[in-house]
Write a protein that holds these residues in place. Structure first.
Motif, PDB file in Angstrom:
ATOM      1  N   ARG A  82      12.417   0.723   4.897  1.00 51.81           N
ATOM      2  CA  ARG A  82      13.002   1.879   4.216  1.00 51.81           C
ATOM      3  C   ARG A  82      13.395   1.474   2.804  1.00 51.81           C
ATOM      4  N   VAL A  83      13.344   2.417   1.906  1.00 59.66           N
ATOM      5  CA  VAL A  83      13.702   2.171   0.516  1.00 59.66           C
ATOM      6  C   VAL A  83      15.218   2.104   0.393  1.00 59.66           C
ATOM      7  N   ILE A  84      15.722   1.055  -0.259  1.00 61.82           N
ATOM      8  CA  ILE A  84      17.161   0.983  -0.529  1.00 61.82           C
ATOM      9  C   ILE A  84      17.450   1.084  -2.031  1.00 61.82           C
ATOM     10  N   VAL A  85      16.432   0.872  -2.863  1.00 65.80           N
ATOM     11  CA  VAL A  85      16.508   1.193  -4.287  1.00 65.80           C
ATOM     12  C   VAL A  85      15.143   1.766  -4.678  1.00 65.80           C
ATOM     13  N   ARG A  86      15.130   2.967  -5.215  1.00 64.99           N
ATOM     14  CA  ARG A  86      13.860   3.574  -5.601  1.00 64.99           C
ATOM     15  C   ARG A  86      13.260   2.862  -6.806  1.00 64.99           C
ATOM     16  N   GLY A  87      11.949   2.722  -6.818  1.00 63.59           N
ATOM     17  CA  GLY A  87      11.265   2.172  -7.971  1.00 63.59           C
ATOM     18  C   GLY A  87      11.229   3.180  -9.106  1.00 63.59           C
ATOM     19  N   GLU A  88      11.130   2.673 -10.321  1.00 67.50           N
ATOM     20  CA  GLU A  88      11.092   3.547 -11.491  1.00 67.50           C
ATOM     21  C   GLU A  88       9.656   3.935 -11.829  1.00 67.50           C
ATOM     22  N   THR A  89       9.462   5.203 -12.097  1.00 73.54           N
ATOM     23  CA  THR A  89       8.170   5.682 -12.552  1.00 73.54           C
ATOM     24  C   THR A  89       8.122   5.655 -14.080  1.00 73.54           C
TER      25      THR A  89
ATOM     26  N   ALA B  69       0.829  -1.207   0.000  1.00 79.99           N
ATOM     27  CA  ALA B  69       0.000   0.000   0.000  1.00 79.99           C
ATOM     28  C   ALA B  69       0.863   1.256   0.000  1.00 79.99           C
ATOM     29  N   GLU B  70       2.021   1.192   0.678  1.00 79.67           N
ATOM     30  CA  GLU B  70       2.888   2.372   0.771  1.00 79.67           C
ATOM     31  C   GLU B  70       3.856   2.485  -0.400  1.00 79.67           C
ATOM     32  N   TYR B  71       4.421   1.352  -0.848  1.00 80.79           N
ATOM     33  CA  TYR B  71       5.510   1.409  -1.823  1.00 80.79           C
ATOM     34  C   TYR B  71       5.133   0.915  -3.216  1.00 80.79           C
ATOM     35  N   GLY B  72       3.954   0.357  -3.371  1.00 81.85           N
ATOM     36  CA  GLY B  72       3.510  -0.078  -4.684  1.00 81.85           C
ATOM     37  C   GLY B  72       3.776  -1.546  -4.947  1.00 81.85           C
ATOM     38  N   SER B  73       3.220  -2.011  -6.063  1.00 84.10           N
ATOM     39  CA  SER B  73       3.368  -3.400  -6.506  1.00 84.10           C
ATOM     40  C   SER B  73       3.703  -3.394  -7.993  1.00 84.10           C
ATOM     41  N   PRO B  74       4.608  -4.293  -8.394  1.00 84.24           N
ATOM     42  CA  PRO B  74       5.383  -5.267  -7.623  1.00 84.24           C
ATOM     43  C   PRO B  74       6.355  -4.582  -6.655  1.00 84.24           C
ATOM     44  N   LEU B  75       6.838  -5.364  -5.714  1.00 85.28           N
ATOM     45  CA  LEU B  75       7.726  -4.818  -4.688  1.00 85.28           C
ATOM     46  C   LEU B  75       8.690  -5.897  -4.224  1.00 85.28           C
ATOM     47  N   TYR B  76       9.979  -5.570  -4.267  1.00 82.24           N
ATOM     48  CA  TYR B  76      10.990  -6.443  -3.667  1.00 82.24           C
ATOM     49  C   TYR B  76      11.126  -6.081  -2.186  1.00 82.24           C
ATOM     50  N   VAL B  77      11.130  -7.094  -1.330  1.00 78.91           N
ATOM     51  CA  VAL B  77      11.278  -6.899   0.117  1.00 78.91           C
ATOM     52  C   VAL B  77      12.463  -7.737   0.591  1.00 78.91           C
TER      53      VAL B  77
ATOM     54  N   VAL C 182       8.033  -1.285 -18.814  1.00 82.35           N
ATOM     55  CA  VAL C 182       7.603  -1.434 -17.426  1.00 82.35           C
ATOM     56  C   VAL C 182       8.729  -0.948 -16.518  1.00 82.35           C
ATOM     57  N   GLY C 183       8.421  -0.120 -15.551  1.00 80.56           N
ATOM     58  CA  GLY C 183       9.429   0.354 -14.609  1.00 80.56           C
ATOM     59  C   GLY C 183       9.845  -0.741 -13.645  1.00 80.56           C
ATOM     60  N   ARG C 184      11.116  -0.740 -13.278  1.00 78.45           N
ATOM     61  CA  ARG C 184      11.602  -1.716 -12.310  1.00 78.45           C
ATOM     62  C   ARG C 184      11.102  -1.374 -10.909  1.00 78.45           C
ATOM     63  N   PRO C 185      10.702  -2.393 -10.126  1.00 79.33           N
ATOM     64  CA  PRO C 185      10.116  -2.133  -8.812  1.00 79.33           C
ATOM     65  C   PRO C 185      11.131  -1.570  -7.816  1.00 79.33           C
ATOM     66  N   ALA C 186      10.599  -1.000  -6.754  1.00 80.40           N
ATOM     67  CA  ALA C 186      11.428  -0.573  -5.633  1.00 80.40           C
ATOM     68  C   ALA C 186      11.921  -1.782  -4.849  1.00 80.40           C
ATOM     69  N   VAL C 187      13.026  -1.580  -4.147  1.00 84.70           N
ATOM     70  CA  VAL C 187      13.525  -2.566  -3.184  1.00 84.70           C
ATOM     71  C   VAL C 187      13.482  -1.914  -1.818  1.00 84.70           C
ATOM     72  N   ILE C 188      12.825  -2.573  -0.877  1.00 82.90           N
ATOM     73  CA  ILE C 188      12.798  -2.039   0.482  1.00 82.90           C
ATOM     74  C   ILE C 188      13.447  -3.040   1.424  1.00 82.90           C
TER      75      ILE C 188
END
Length: 458
Positions: free
Chosen positions: A438-445, A46-54, A424-430
């Motif tokens: 916390r975000v360690i790699v920002r996702g691409e818009t 909900a906070e960082y979007g989907s897909p999402l690497y955790v 397709v933008g690459r997902p964020a890594v948190i």
């Protein structure tokens, strides 16, 4: 049979199989929502979007320390020391560099970009090893100028290139020589890297002449041989046989000069499904140490310092990827039905199934289901039939659009192989730890993806 022989029907489709998921992964007792490091994945998406690497930070740090201590303990037993390099190609960002350095590991890189990340993450240059089968002159010059601890020579041409760079900077550069032991790891053909007919290294038979050329250049200090037999290897046998072959050449090289170390590479495997049964890292460390000790005793030589380069084993299990289900399509096949569950990611964030036929494990992460298991195939959103994330698995029979799926063991070779296929933008890594994210790699818009196209107006 639609299902492969290795796939068993789970007694409880909600169960998280041991050894596959991050060590802090749990299901909420009431709602059944998957949590990692005490955080609900539904809240993270909900906070960082989907897909999402955790990535479970404590698990990654802990596995790095566990591996280092296992090898240090076993090789101290045979009278030598161990250096462990984290293989950055598995997954690298500045935060992961800090985790690995803090855990007492060095950093292994194989391109100028990875070198830049390692340096930006604060890795001391002396604790960086630089690989690569086609390092450019500019990359070599940058590595030498930065004071990189070791450069792995992958071809005869690199001997003079590295020596010339060292001469230009007035330094002596420490080097290893990558050789192919001829040991074919029991793994996918594209992951086996020590047979002769491939792009890495030189033949073991050619090593003495190559080392003589290295030693003839005063700007180079020869440390020893290096070999990497492959990846996703479950036991010690291949490493033991490779060590035996390498030590024979190592002993021969000792007659004409010092050879202080031997690098046996990495490639320790992990469990992606319940069918995978890798030996424990402690068992592998002990068996490899025994093989090295026996080889040195047979050859009547001192046990050299030993180096290893693990990546997947450390960062793979602490990672999961979260997706949202978009469509569910039961498809009649032969005498049964396979359910295709399509999600909002795919081969752009996990290319391994398409590249290697890799298997993964998935679960519905936003709830507990009372439905029985249904043979399922998790597909991506890309315009490729081979765009699959989980080729064979069991999901609840009531999986539906809007559900959240989590896929296990995606910390290694998922983000690092990610692409912008189909724009397709690459997902964020948190990173999650102690109940915080916390975000360690920002996702691409979409703006990030389009920004490189000069035909698009700001």
């Amino acid at each position: 049979m639609l299902a492969p022989d290795w796939l068993t029907v789970p007694a409880d489709v909600n169960e998280l199989a041991d050894g596959i998921w991050p060590c802090t992964a749990r299901r909420g007792s009431a709602c059944g929502i998957l949590t990692v490091a005490e955080l609900r994945v539904t809240d993270l998406v909900a906070e960082y979007g989907s897909p999402l690497y955790v990535i479970d930070e404590a698990a990654a740090r802990g596995r790095a320390i566990r591996l280092r201590e296992a090898f240090e303990t076993e090789f101290a037993r045979i009278g030598t020391k161990v250096n462990v390099y984290y293989a950055g190609k598995a997954f690298l960002c500045t935060e992961v560099v800090r985790w690995m350095i803090g855990a007492g590991l060095n950093i292994d890189v194989c391109t100028g970009g990875e070198l830049a990340v390692a340096l930006a993450g604060g890795a001391p240059p002396a604790r960086i090893g630089f690989h690569g089968n086609n390092k450019s002159v500019a990359e070599i010059d940058r590595a030498v100028a930065a004071g990189v601890g070791t450069i792995v020579l992958d071809s005869l041409a690199e001997i003079d290139r590295v020596a010339d760079a060292a001469a230009a900077h007035g330094v002596t550069q420490r080097v290893r020589l990558r050789v192919n032991s001829g040991v074919h790891a029991h793994t996918h053909e594209h992951l086996a890297t020590a047979h002769d007919d491939q792009k890495f290294g030189i033949s073991l038979a050619g090593a003495p002449a190559a080392v003589a050329t290295i030693r003839a250049r005063a700007e180079l200090e020869f440390l020893g041989l290096h070999c990497h037999i492959g990846s996703q290897i479950f036991g010690a046998d291949g490493f033991a046989v490779s060590a035996e072959k390498l030590l024979e050449v190592h002993a021969d090289l000792l007659r004409s000069g010092p050879v202080p170390e031997l690098n046996l590479g990495g490639g320790f495997g992990i469990a992606y499904t319940t069918a995978d049964r890798p030996d424990s890292i402690e068992q592998i460390a002990g068996q490899v140490a025994d093989a090295v000790a026996a080889g040195c005793a047979r050859l009547d030589i001192e046990v050299p310092a030993i180096s290893f380069e693990p990546g997947r084993w450390i960062i793979g299990p602490p990672g999961i990827t979260c997706y949202e289900v978009g469509t569910v399509k039961p498809v009649p096949v032969d005498d049964g039905v396979r359910t295709y569950v399509s999600v909002d990611g795919g081969m752009s964030d996990n290319a391994r199934p398409a590249l290697y036929g890799a298997d993964y494990t998935a679960t519905v992460a936003n709830r507990r289901s009372t439905a029985g298991p249904a043979l399922s195939r998790v597909a991506g959103k890309h315009c490729e039939t081979g765009d699959l994330i989980v080729n064979d698995g069991y999901l609840p029979g009531d999986v539906r659009p809007g559900d959240l799926l989590a896929v296990a063991a995606t910390g290694a070779y998922c983000w690092s192989l990610a692409s912008n296929y189909n724009y397709v933008g690459r997902p964020a890594v948190i990173a999650v730890a102690d109940g915080r994210a916390r975000v360690i790699v920002r996702g691409e818009t979409e703006h990030d993806v389009l920004a490189r196209d000069p035909g698009i107006s700001p």
